[in-house]
Design an enzyme around this catalytic site. Structure first.
Site, mmCIF file in Angstrom:
data_model
loop_
_atom_site.group_PDB
_atom_site.id
_atom_site.type_symbol
_atom_site.label_atom_id
_atom_site.label_comp_id
_atom_site.label_asym_id
_atom_site.label_seq_id
_atom_site.Cartn_x
_atom_site.Cartn_y
_atom_site.Cartn_z
ATOM 1 N N ASP A 106 11.498 28.442 17.238
ATOM 2 C CA ASP A 106 11.924 27.045 17.431
ATOM 3 C C ASP A 106 12.632 26.933 18.773
ATOM 4 O O ASP A 106 13.355 27.855 19.169
ATOM 5 C CB ASP A 106 12.863 26.615 16.297
ATOM 6 C CG ASP A 106 12.874 25.110 16.110
ATOM 7 O OD1 ASP A 106 12.398 24.631 15.068
ATOM 8 O OD2 ASP A 106 13.343 24.410 17.046
ATOM 9 N N ARG A 142 6.566 19.515 -1.737
ATOM 10 C CA ARG A 142 7.477 18.376 -1.952
ATOM 11 C C ARG A 142 8.879 18.833 -1.615
ATOM 12 O O ARG A 142 9.279 19.943 -1.988
ATOM 13 C CB ARG A 142 7.470 17.948 -3.429
ATOM 14 C CG ARG A 142 6.222 17.253 -3.870
ATOM 15 C CD ARG A 142 6.158 17.198 -5.375
ATOM 16 N NE ARG A 142 6.248 18.545 -5.944
ATOM 17 C CZ ARG A 142 6.380 18.812 -7.227
ATOM 18 N NH1 ARG A 142 6.479 17.831 -8.100
ATOM 19 N NH2 ARG A 142 6.434 20.053 -7.661
ATOM 20 N N LEU A 191 3.768 8.091 -11.991
ATOM 21 C CA LEU A 191 3.625 6.772 -12.610
ATOM 22 C C LEU A 191 5.000 6.176 -12.908
ATOM 23 O O LEU A 191 5.140 5.358 -13.800
ATOM 24 C CB LEU A 191 2.787 6.869 -13.890
ATOM 25 C CG LEU A 191 1.273 7.021 -13.706
ATOM 26 C CD1 LEU A 191 0.576 7.134 -15.049
ATOM 27 C CD2 LEU A 191 0.684 5.840 -12.923
ATOM 28 N N GLY A 238 9.433 1.893 -9.592
ATOM 29 C CA GLY A 238 10.767 1.918 -8.981
ATOM 30 C C GLY A 238 10.828 0.992 -7.800
ATOM 31 O O GLY A 238 10.272 -0.118 -7.833
ATOM 32 N N CYS A 241 6.834 11.688 4.509
ATOM 33 C CA CYS A 241 5.375 11.871 4.455
ATOM 34 C C CYS A 241 4.590 10.623 4.055
ATOM 35 O O CYS A 241 3.746 10.149 4.812
ATOM 36 C CB CYS A 241 5.036 12.999 3.489
ATOM 37 S SG CYS A 241 5.598 14.578 4.100
HETATM 38 C C1 UDX Z 1 5.143 14.216 -0.662
HETATM 39 C C2 UDX Z 1 3.969 14.878 -1.421
HETATM 40 O O1 UDX Z 1 4.239 14.879 -2.822
HETATM 41 C C3 UDX Z 1 3.740 16.290 -0.902
HETATM 42 O O2 UDX Z 1 2.590 16.839 -1.537
HETATM 43 C C4 UDX Z 1 3.526 16.235 0.606
HETATM 44 O O3 UDX Z 1 3.369 17.538 1.138
HETATM 45 C C5 UDX Z 1 4.695 15.536 1.293
HETATM 46 O O4 UDX Z 1 4.887 14.236 0.719
HETATM 47 P P1 UDX Z 1 7.813 14.336 -0.771
HETATM 48 O O5 UDX Z 1 7.814 13.421 0.425
HETATM 49 O O6 UDX Z 1 8.729 15.514 -0.760
HETATM 50 O O7 UDX Z 1 6.323 14.942 -0.986
HETATM 51 O O8 UDX Z 1 8.170 13.439 -2.021
HETATM 52 P P2 UDX Z 1 7.542 13.056 -3.432
HETATM 53 O O9 UDX Z 1 8.212 13.819 -4.503
HETATM 54 O O10 UDX Z 1 6.068 13.101 -3.416
HETATM 55 O O11 UDX Z 1 8.038 11.521 -3.536
HETATM 56 C C6 UDX Z 1 7.692 10.575 -2.516
HETATM 57 C C7 UDX Z 1 8.307 9.228 -2.770
HETATM 58 O O12 UDX Z 1 7.681 8.586 -3.883
HETATM 59 C C8 UDX Z 1 9.795 9.245 -3.112
HETATM 60 O O13 UDX Z 1 10.419 8.170 -2.431
HETATM 61 C C9 UDX Z 1 9.864 9.027 -4.607
HETATM 62 O O14 UDX Z 1 11.051 8.393 -4.996
HETATM 63 C C10 UDX Z 1 8.653 8.125 -4.827
HETATM 64 N N1 UDX Z 1 8.048 8.214 -6.156
HETATM 65 C C11 UDX Z 1 7.480 9.380 -6.579
HETATM 66 C C12 UDX Z 1 8.014 7.093 -6.979
HETATM 67 O O15 UDX Z 1 8.516 6.018 -6.625
HETATM 68 N N2 UDX Z 1 7.417 7.182 -8.211
HETATM 69 C C13 UDX Z 1 6.836 8.324 -8.648
HETATM 70 O O16 UDX Z 1 6.294 8.324 -9.778
HETATM 71 C C14 UDX Z 1 6.874 9.465 -7.802
#
Ligand code: UDX
Length: 459
Positions: free
Chosen positions: A30, A154, A250, A253, A260
């Protein structure tokens, strides 16, 4: 195997630690010296359960080291991973400047065959361009291959995700590189998806966009449930039991956030427009995601007679989701900004993200508190904005006694409606009928359905 990992952000740092733990010799690279010094001392620049221990264990086992020098770091590596950031550009597309500059430096320093693996999330065609840039900058006449190996980690469970991944995607255009990748992932039991470079790049975007679509879909169903007098959690449960649908992602919210989903959905949409394809569904996914928080704030506004001025609103949650201190594209913060803009005084608490949020939200009309109980003290309303387990487990009797008002706006459907209503709260959730009936507004149908099934005319 000897590996070099360029970029020690989420993907790079977790990848370096896990690859080392699998027995490889790994060097993380880095340009940020301070960051590297922090990591080496066990002070992780990100909050990720188990990461500090994993990094320190592998440093002491001499399998993991870090450097700021790319030439030194990649010298003995058989595989070089590019894990630098691809932030969202002004037009929605992924900004690939870091990827290009790293590719150039790799080219300039390559002196024997290596496999260059792109793990950063990059649009279709990027791996081919990386190959060209490396080639254009070669000082020695050496062979190399480029492989696309996107990551699906995640935040908050990334170590576990990498160790127990559902699949590993390997996009390749050379059998020699494929053999190296098969060896690297030989201990993984789940399927290796071996495909062309472009399909690998698209698998990553299509997966994230599909998950975002699932969230926007259930959020639309939630809006409908509120109008129809149904309960979105019951509907989601009933849908999710169908194996073709599945019960993950599912939860209705406030919409999706994070580093991401918003970026990747926008980038995929931009890619499709660049290719003269109007991806209508994705446009709606983004619109619905935005509308979700607006509807939530409207509910709060209407419940106070369309005037939030002077009201104190306690906000639990700042991180974009639970188990992280990450506030990038956090819907919690976006929602707080709107509520503050309507004249309310904000009190906030988050188990991990307060420090990060201070830089983003500032201090104007926001009081940062040390725990949830301090946060709710004298508040007219309580908003739950991030799905932390801790917020579920609070003593709501105590919360009630500390608050001035009695309204809870549960933006993550965390609480049990009957229990909080028994304590005397007016409870407003997402996709359920509330006991607070005074918030019916002109955008709702003429009749709203009460919880006992009767219909009430809009006021
Ligand atoms: C995501 C992908 O899951 C992962 O595979 C990828 O590599 C990077 O992006 P992450 O950003 O860590 O991972 O979060 P994730 O757990 O997927 O949640 C994303 C967003 O969706 C959050 O804001 C969460 O609050 C929201 N969410 C998730 C919902 O509102 N409802 C759900 O049922 C699931």
């Amino acid at each position: 195997m000897k590996l070099a990992i360029i970029g020690t952000g989420y993907i790079g740092l977790v990848g370096a630690a896990v690859f080392a733990d699998w027995g490889n010799e790994v060097i993380g690279i880095d340009i940020d010296l301070k960051k590297i010094e922090r990591i080496k001392s066990g002070d992780m620049p990100i909050y990720e359960p188990g990461l500090s221990e994993l990094v320190l264990n592998n440093i002491s086992a001499k399998r993991l080291d870090f450097t700021t020098s790319l030439p030194k770091g990649i010298k003995d590596a058989e595989v070089v991973f590019i894990c630098v950031g691809t932030p969202q550009g002004d037009d929605g597309s992924a900004n690939l400047n870091y990827v290009w500059s790293v590719a150039k430096e790799i080219g300039e320093n390559l002196d024997e065959y290596k496999v260059i693996v792109v793990k950063s999330t990059v649009p279709v065609g990027t791996n081919e361009r990386v190959k060209e840039i490396i080639k254009e900058n070669l000082k020695n006449n050496v062979r190399f291959d480029v492989v696309s190996n996107p990551e699906f980690l995640r935040e908050g469970s990334s170590i576990e995700d990498m160790q127990n991944t559902d699949r590993t995607v390997v996009g390749y255009d050379s059998e020699r590189a494929l053999k190296v990748m098969r060896k690297l992932y030989s201990s993984i039991e789940s399927p290796l998806v071996e495909c062309d470079l472009r399909s690998a790049e698209l698998i990553k975007y299509a997966s994230n966009a599909f998950l975002a679509t699932k969230i926007s879909f259930i959020n639309e169903i939630a809006q409908l449930c509120e109008k129809a007098g149904a309960n979105v959690q019951t509907v989601a449960k009933g849908m999710g039991l169908d194996k073709r649908i599945g019960n993950h992602f599912l939860n209705a919210g406030l919409g999706y956030g994070g580093s991401c989903f918003p970026k990747d959905v926008a980038a995929l949409y931009k890619t499709s427009t660049d290719m003269a394809y109007d991806f209508k569904l994705l446009r709606s996914v983004m619109e619905v995601n935005h509308r979700q928080r607006i509807n939530y704030v409207k509910k709060i506004e209407y419940s106070f007679g369309k005037n939030l001025s002077g009201k104190t609103v306690a906000c639990l949650g700042l991180a974009f989701k639970n188990n992280t201190d990450d506030i990038r594209e956090s819907v919690a913060i976006k929602t707080i900004r709107i509520i503050r803009g309507l004249g309310a005084k904000i009190k906030v608490y988050d188990p991990q993200a307060v420090e990060n949020a201070k830089n983003d939200l500032g201090l104007s009309n926001v009081e940062y508190t040390k725990n949830a109980y301090d946060c709710v003290k004298n508040a007219d309303a309580l908003c739950i904005l991030t799905e932390w387990e801790e917020f579920k487990l609070l003593d709501y009797k105590k919360v009630k006694s500390l608050m001035k008002g009695s309204k809870i706006f549960d933006g993550r459907n965390l609480l049990k409606q009957d229990e909080v209503e028994k304590l005397g709260f007016e409870y407003f959730a997402i996709g359920k009928i509330s006991n607070g009936l005074d918030i019916l507004d002109e955008e709702r149908p003429v009749y709203a359905i009460l919880r006992n099934g009767r219909r009430q005319k809009n006021k």
